[in-house]
Design a protein around this motif. Sequence first.
Motif, PDB file in Angstrom:
ATOM      1  N   VAL A   1     -33.849  -5.461  24.684  1.00 41.03           N
ATOM      2  CA  VAL A   1     -32.881  -4.491  25.184  1.00 41.03           C
ATOM      3  C   VAL A   1     -33.565  -3.637  26.244  1.00 41.03           C
ATOM      4  CG1 VAL A   1     -33.467  -2.810  23.381  1.00 41.03           C
ATOM      5  CG2 VAL A   1     -31.232  -2.690  24.505  1.00 41.03           C
TER       6      VAL A   1
ATOM      7  N   PHE B   1     -29.629  -6.154  18.910  1.00 42.71           N
ATOM      8  CA  PHE B   1     -29.810  -5.801  20.317  1.00 42.71           C
ATOM      9  C   PHE B   1     -31.295  -5.750  20.662  1.00 42.71           C
ATOM     10  CE2 PHE B   1     -25.654  -4.025  19.176  1.00 42.71           C
ATOM     11  CZ  PHE B   1     -24.866  -4.597  20.162  1.00 42.71           C
TER      12      PHE B   1
ATOM     13  N   ALA C   1     -29.260   0.706  25.129  1.00 40.59           N
ATOM     14  CA  ALA C   1     -28.950   0.682  26.559  1.00 40.59           C
ATOM     15  C   ALA C   1     -27.538   1.196  26.826  1.00 40.59           C
ATOM     16  CB  ALA C   1     -29.099  -0.733  27.110  1.00 40.59           C
ATOM     17  N   ASP C   2     -26.799   1.470  25.765  1.00 43.51           N
ATOM     18  CA  ASP C   2     -25.411   1.916  25.852  1.00 43.51           C
ATOM     19  C   ASP C   2     -25.367   3.439  25.842  1.00 43.51           C
ATOM     20  OD1 ASP C   2     -22.739   2.757  25.061  1.00 43.51           O
ATOM     21  OD2 ASP C   2     -22.354   0.679  24.509  1.00 43.51           O
ATOM     22  N   ALA C   3     -24.746   4.023  26.856  1.00 46.57           N
ATOM     23  CA  ALA C   3     -24.682   5.485  26.968  1.00 46.57           C
ATOM     24  C   ALA C   3     -23.965   6.110  25.773  1.00 46.57           C
ATOM     25  CB  ALA C   3     -23.976   5.874  28.263  1.00 46.57           C
ATOM     26  N   THR C   4     -22.956   5.437  25.267  1.00 46.05           N
ATOM     27  CA  THR C   4     -22.222   5.966  24.110  1.00 46.05           C
ATOM     28  C   THR C   4     -23.128   6.065  22.890  1.00 46.05           C
ATOM     29  OG1 THR C   4     -20.143   5.023  24.924  1.00 46.05           O
ATOM     30  CG2 THR C   4     -20.240   5.618  22.591  1.00 46.05           C
ATOM     31  N   VAL C   5     -23.966   5.061  22.688  1.00 44.50           N
ATOM     32  CA  VAL C   5     -24.902   5.076  21.563  1.00 44.50           C
ATOM     33  C   VAL C   5     -25.911   6.202  21.738  1.00 44.50           C
ATOM     34  CG1 VAL C   5     -26.781   3.802  20.447  1.00 44.50           C
ATOM     35  CG2 VAL C   5     -24.644   2.640  21.013  1.00 44.50           C
TER      36      VAL C   5
ATOM     37  N   ASP D   1     -27.314  -0.566  20.175  1.00 43.37           N
ATOM     38  CA  ASP D   1     -27.692  -0.891  21.550  1.00 43.37           C
ATOM     39  C   ASP D   1     -28.119   0.379  22.277  1.00 43.37           C
ATOM     40  OD1 ASP D   1     -28.004  -1.799  24.109  1.00 43.37           O
ATOM     41  OD2 ASP D   1     -25.932  -2.459  24.381  1.00 43.37           O
TER      42      ASP D   1
END
Length: 209
Positions: free
Chosen positions: A89, A86, A128-132, A126
Motif C-alpha cells: 500500500v 491492503f 492510502a485512503d483519505a477517509t480511512v 487502506d
Amino acid sequence: MSAPAIDYYVFAQSPYAYMGHARFCALAKRFGATVNVLPMDGTVVFPATGGLPLPKRAPARISYRMDELKRWREFLGLPMNVQPRFFPVAGNPASLMMLAAATQGQTVALRFMDAVFKAVWERELDIADATVLNQLAGECGLDAQALAAAAAHPDTQARFEAISQQAIAAEVFGAPTYVLDGERFWGQDRLDFLERALSEHARAGVPQA
C-alpha cells in the motif's frame, strides 16, 4: 543531563515498524527521550540505498520474509495479519499525516503512528485512503479536517521530501531505524541494543562524586 534525542525513521506501511512501535515508545518514555518522528518515502530511499520494494524481490526473499513475520508475530504475541488485505500500500498519504500530527507534539504523533500501523497490520484498512486516515485521526481525538489540511500543505510535503534526503545522508535504508548520537539501530529486533545505548547515555550524564 540533557534528555537523549532519537531520530525515528519509519515507512508508514512497515510491518517491522508496527512490531516495534509500542516497545520503542515505552523505551523512549522510560529514558525521557525526545523522539524526532521521521517518516520516509520508500520510493526515494530504496533506490538510493540498494533496496527493492517487496514485489521486485527474489522469491526466496519474499518467502523468508513471510516466515519471519510469522515467527515474530508469535514471539511478540501480536494480533497481526501477515498478509493484510491492503498491502503493498502507498504509505505517503499516511506519512504526511504523521508529520502533521508531529506539529502537535511527540505524544500526539506517536499515538497517531500507532493507529496507522495497526490499521494496516491488525485492522486491514487502506491507509492510502483519505477517509480511512481521517477516521484514524478522529479515533485519536484529533481534528481530522485540520490534520488533513496540514498534511496537504506544501510545507509538509517539502518536509517529507527533506526527511527522505536526510535519511539517505544518514545512511538509513530501512524501517524502523532508530538513530541515537549518530549511531544507527536498524529493525525492531535491535531495540535491545538501543536500550543499552540509552543506558550508557544516562550513565554518562550522572555527575561523579
